[in-house]
Write an enzyme that holds these catalytic residues in place. Structure first.
Site, PDB file in Angstrom:
ATOM      1  N   LYS A 192      15.846 -71.388 -24.789  1.00 59.08           N
ATOM      2  CA  LYS A 192      14.516 -72.984 -24.871  1.00 59.08           C
ATOM      3  C   LYS A 192      12.760 -72.306 -25.680  1.00 59.08           C
ATOM      4  CE  LYS A 192      10.564 -74.563 -23.495  1.00 59.08           C
ATOM      5  NZ  LYS A 192      10.110 -74.730 -24.909  1.00 59.08           N
ATOM      6  N   GLY A 245       5.113 -66.560 -21.259  1.00 58.00           N
ATOM      7  CA  GLY A 245       5.049 -67.012 -21.052  1.00 58.00           C
ATOM      8  C   GLY A 245       3.101 -67.109 -20.455  1.00 58.00           C
ATOM      9  N   SER A 246       2.810 -67.569 -19.894  1.00 54.48           N
ATOM     10  CA  SER A 246       1.811 -67.515 -19.234  1.00 54.48           C
ATOM     11  C   SER A 246       1.900 -67.904 -17.754  1.00 54.48           C
ATOM     12  CB  SER A 246       0.912 -69.389 -19.392  1.00 54.48           C
ATOM     13  OG  SER A 246       1.762 -70.220 -18.674  1.00 54.48           O
ATOM     14  N   GLY A 250       4.694 -68.736 -15.207  1.00 57.31           N
ATOM     15  CA  GLY A 250       5.712 -67.598 -14.719  1.00 57.31           C
ATOM     16  C   GLY A 250       5.911 -68.306 -13.199  1.00 57.31           C
ATOM     17  N   GLU A 268       6.737 -62.136 -18.088  1.00 58.37           N
ATOM     18  CA  GLU A 268       6.350 -61.477 -18.787  1.00 58.37           C
ATOM     19  C   GLU A 268       5.497 -62.648 -18.958  1.00 58.37           C
ATOM     20  OE1 GLU A 268       7.241 -58.185 -19.448  1.00 58.37           O
ATOM     21  OE2 GLU A 268       8.591 -58.081 -18.903  1.00 58.37           O
ATOM     22  N   CYS A 303      -0.301 -61.050 -25.615  1.00 62.35           N
ATOM     23  CA  CYS A 303      -0.268 -61.343 -24.312  1.00 62.35           C
ATOM     24  C   CYS A 303      -1.335 -59.878 -24.048  1.00 62.35           C
ATOM     25  CB  CYS A 303       1.167 -61.382 -23.891  1.00 62.35           C
ATOM     26  SG  CYS A 303       2.199 -60.252 -24.151  1.00 62.35           S
ATOM     27  N   GLU A 402      -7.751 -66.271 -19.852  1.00 63.66           N
ATOM     28  CA  GLU A 402      -7.120 -65.245 -20.841  1.00 63.66           C
ATOM     29  C   GLU A 402      -7.304 -66.832 -21.956  1.00 63.66           C
ATOM     30  OE1 GLU A 402      -2.685 -65.937 -20.684  1.00 63.66           O
ATOM     31  OE2 GLU A 402      -2.811 -63.416 -22.499  1.00 63.66           O
TER      32      GLU A 402
HETATM   33  P1  NAD Z   1       3.058 -71.047 -22.003  1.00 58.43           P
HETATM   34  O1  NAD Z   1       3.110 -70.511 -20.610  1.00 58.43           O
HETATM   35  O2  NAD Z   1       2.298 -72.427 -22.433  1.00 58.43           O
HETATM   36  O3  NAD Z   1       4.819 -71.026 -22.002  1.00 58.43           O
HETATM   37  C1  NAD Z   1       5.909 -70.396 -21.989  1.00 58.43           C
HETATM   38  C2  NAD Z   1       6.840 -71.426 -22.645  1.00 58.43           C
HETATM   39  O4  NAD Z   1       7.079 -71.859 -21.268  1.00 58.43           O
HETATM   40  C3  NAD Z   1       7.113 -72.248 -23.156  1.00 58.43           C
HETATM   41  O5  NAD Z   1       8.895 -72.953 -24.381  1.00 58.43           O
HETATM   42  C4  NAD Z   1       7.018 -74.272 -22.778  1.00 58.43           C
HETATM   43  O6  NAD Z   1       7.650 -75.073 -23.574  1.00 58.43           O
HETATM   44  C5  NAD Z   1       7.953 -73.460 -21.468  1.00 58.43           C
HETATM   45  N1  NAD Z   1       7.070 -74.489 -20.664  1.00 58.43           N
HETATM   46  C6  NAD Z   1       5.824 -74.971 -20.139  1.00 58.43           C
HETATM   47  N2  NAD Z   1       5.283 -75.417 -19.159  1.00 58.43           N
HETATM   48  C7  NAD Z   1       6.750 -75.993 -18.904  1.00 58.43           C
HETATM   49  C8  NAD Z   1       7.361 -76.910 -17.454  1.00 58.43           C
HETATM   50  N3  NAD Z   1       6.140 -76.674 -16.550  1.00 58.43           N
HETATM   51  N4  NAD Z   1       8.224 -75.758 -16.767  1.00 58.43           N
HETATM   52  C9  NAD Z   1       9.271 -75.539 -18.001  1.00 58.43           C
HETATM   53  N5  NAD Z   1       8.576 -74.468 -18.883  1.00 58.43           N
HETATM   54  C10 NAD Z   1       7.383 -74.643 -19.205  1.00 58.43           C
HETATM   55  O7  NAD Z   1       2.700 -70.229 -23.077  1.00 58.43           O
HETATM   56  P2  NAD Z   1       2.299 -70.485 -24.376  1.00 58.43           P
HETATM   57  O8  NAD Z   1       1.188 -71.126 -24.474  1.00 58.43           O
HETATM   58  O9  NAD Z   1       3.641 -70.566 -24.963  1.00 58.43           O
HETATM   59  O10 NAD Z   1       2.552 -68.567 -24.859  1.00 58.43           O
HETATM   60  C11 NAD Z   1       1.139 -68.169 -24.453  1.00 58.43           C
HETATM   61  C12 NAD Z   1       0.831 -67.530 -23.413  1.00 58.43           C
HETATM   62  O11 NAD Z   1       2.266 -65.881 -23.553  1.00 58.43           O
HETATM   63  C13 NAD Z   1       0.380 -66.150 -22.680  1.00 58.43           C
HETATM   64  O12 NAD Z   1      -0.426 -66.497 -21.256  1.00 58.43           O
HETATM   65  C14 NAD Z   1       0.149 -64.681 -23.167  1.00 58.43           C
HETATM   66  O13 NAD Z   1      -0.142 -63.777 -22.402  1.00 58.43           O
HETATM   67  C15 NAD Z   1       1.903 -65.135 -22.774  1.00 58.43           C
HETATM   68  N6  NAD Z   1       2.491 -64.081 -23.163  1.00 58.43           N
HETATM   69  C16 NAD Z   1       2.935 -62.382 -22.125  1.00 58.43           C
HETATM   70  C17 NAD Z   1       3.678 -61.868 -23.038  1.00 58.43           C
HETATM   71  C18 NAD Z   1       4.882 -60.884 -22.010  1.00 58.43           C
HETATM   72  O14 NAD Z   1       5.261 -59.849 -22.347  1.00 58.43           O
HETATM   73  N7  NAD Z   1       3.965 -60.100 -21.772  1.00 58.43           N
HETATM   74  C19 NAD Z   1       4.099 -61.419 -24.733  1.00 58.43           C
HETATM   75  C20 NAD Z   1       4.030 -62.559 -24.851  1.00 58.43           C
HETATM   76  C21 NAD Z   1       2.705 -63.943 -24.534  1.00 58.43           C
END
Ligand code: NAD
Length: 501
Positions: A192, A245-246, A250, A268, A303, A402
């Protein structure tokens, strides 16, 4: 559906997108969401809606997981000899390179990064597939030292159905970091992508099919987190969920796993990484150039961005002056222009969030040294100036949270002990860097910092051969390197009792 080139004020006409895929990819074919729902794909380059994309939900997740399970059990991919999967994934790397410009254009239009950066990202994805394709037929199992009355061995088996949920900041590389080792080891995948950047993952699925990945092994479901993402996280027949993601989301995946089938979860997550410059920095200009790249690159939507710049007091003014000058080279430009270094934010929401944090920094009493405003408004797109806050304290929100934008928070410190203490004083622990010509100080810092990566006299350098991931609330597990093969396999012990004749 759209796709016609239109001209936004202050920018060139966007290229034709009528051939971009916009449906879900399940069992080797493109299909609408079962509900027929769609959502708008808006380009942050100009604020225009490009077209509508399938909005998948739980019903589509059920279908894709069932298909993935069936193909995994059938063994069309999972039971191939590793060298056969190697051949297919090497072909995929070639196809990614063949279509480099087309894929890069999708990334730029979908999330606004400069076209040169998007091309680099596509190159990175091809190299990463190649790394794991090459690796997979060169790893061995183990024979246990159990003595003459037994023959024991430990093998690594594919986990099964793997769900991937990823962010938008690197729309092809973030899925690839997980896909390449997961596919190489024989799993079946349901991906996804982020709702902000679904286009290039759909193209990647089509290329994987062209390369010879069998139908049903790699499925892609565009859709929202709360619906499709959550359904994948809670699915009883998903064996492993790998997320980027965030940290906030996570943690939800840990809850989903705990409330469903105890699937293995790898995370991650976010960061607030310290880039620490001591007054014996060997090359201040290099440190400044990399500090700028480390926070303005990809509009700070990284990130591991160096979002906290810790400056030893005696050198702080010099670094800040040079950094403000350097910021001038990062003014946002047209993302489709090959000369542009910084493009747009991913969408209006992210732009507003970043501008909100800039307001917070000013009201907390940090000194705005550069930037601070929206840029290129006439384009209709969502751009923010490279922004520097100086004289901040580490307990301010702009030092703790962040921002995920081109905003650096500079914090002065006195002694080495101070620098280390402040560097470690967040809930995150993803990346870090130290600038010093003293090798002992560099080693002391490296062993004291609680972060998955520490760079010495460079910022955010890495390699496919090196693990990447976080301490503390930056995550659980590591992407990249041969260790990533462990993420998508589990150990099986076989114990054979050798009977006396
Ligand atoms: P996000 O957590 O909002 O979304 C990430 C993914 O999770 C998306 O596909 C989103 O649709 C899904 N998601 C959102 N809410 C959800 C829920 N309630 N249940 C299930 N899935 C859900 O993050 P973002 O805004 O897309 O990306 C930015 C974040 O990603 C930042 O915090 C960044 O640091 C992190 N990031 C980390 C790495 C790493 O390798 N550590 C790499 C890139 C980005």
């Amino acid at each position: 559906m759209g796709g016609m080139a239109t001209t936004a004020p202050g920018t060139r006409a966007l290229p034709d997108t009528s051939h971009f895929r916009r449906q879900a990819f399940i069992d080797g074919a493109f299909a609408d969401a079962a509900s027929g729902a769609t959502f708008a794909c808006v380009s942050p380059v100009s604020g225009e809606t490009l077209f509508d994309v399938a909005a998948c939900d739980g019903a589509d997740v059920d279908r894709a997981v069932a298909v993935a399970r069936r193909t995994f059990e059938a063994g069309t991919w999972s039971r191939l000899a590793p060298r056969e999967r190697r051949t297919v994934l090497l072909r995929l790397a070639e196809l990614i390179e063949r279509d480099r410009d087309r894929l890069a254009l999708m990334i730029t239009l979908d999330m606004g990064k400069p076209i040169s950066g998007a091309q680099g990202e596509v190159d990175g994805a091809a190299a990463y597939f190649r790394y794991f394709a090459e690796a997979v037929d060169k790893v061995y199992g183990e024979v246990g030292p159990t003595g003459p009355s037994a023959f024991t061995f430990v093998t690594r088996e594919a986990i099964g159905v793997v769900g991937l949920v990823v962010p938008w900041n690197y729309p092809i590389l973030m899925p690839t970091w997980k896909l390449a080792p997961a596919l190489a080891t024989g799993n079946s995948i349901v991906l996804k992508p982020a709702e902000q950047s679904p286009i290039v993952p759909l193209a990647l699925a089509e290329l994987a099919a062209e390369a010879g990945v069998p139908d049903g092994v790699f499925n892609v479901l565009p859709g929202f987190g709360e619906t499709a993402g959550q359904a994948l996280g809670r699915h009883m027949d998903v064996d492993k969920l790998a997320f980027t993601g965030s940290s906030e989301v996570g943690k939800l995946f840990l809850v989903y796993a705990g409330e469903s089938n105890m699937k293995s979860v790898q995370l991650e997550c976010g960061g607030k990484s310290p880039n620490v410059v001591f007054d014996d920095v060997p090359d201040v200009d290099l440190a400044v150039a990399q500090a700028a790249e480390g926070i303005f690159g990809n509009s700070g939507q990284v990130c591991s961005a160096g979002s906290r710049l810790l400056l030893q007091e005696s050198i702080a003014d010099e670094v800040l002056e040079k950094l403000a000058a350097e910021a001038g080279k990062w003014q946002p430009g047209d993302p489709l222009d090959p000369a542009t270094r910084m493009g747009s934010m991913v969408d209006e929401t992210q732009m507003d969030r970043v501008l909100g944090y800039i307001g917070t920094g000013a009201s907390e009493g940090a000194e705005l040294r550069a930037g601070g405003a929206r840029a290129r408004e006439e384009s209709g797109g969502f751009y923010v100036e490279p922004t520097i806050f100086a004289g901040a304290r580490n307990d301010m929100r702009i030092a703790q949270e962040e921002i995920f934008g081109p905003v650096v928070t500079a914090i002065p410190f006195r002694s080495e002990a101070d620098g280390v203490r402040i560097a470690n004083d967040t809930v995150y622990g993803l990346s870090s860097a130290v600038w010093t010509r003293d090798i002992n100080k560099a080693h002391r810092f490296a062993r004291s910092i609680r972060a998955g990566t520490v760079c010495v006299n460079c910022y955010d350098w890495g390699d496919n051969s090196l693990p990447f991931g976080g301490y503390k609330q930056s995550g659980i597990g590591r992407d990249k390197s041969l260790h990533a093969l462990e993420n998508y396999t589990q150990l099986k012990t076989t114990y054979i009792n050798v009977l006396e004749g």
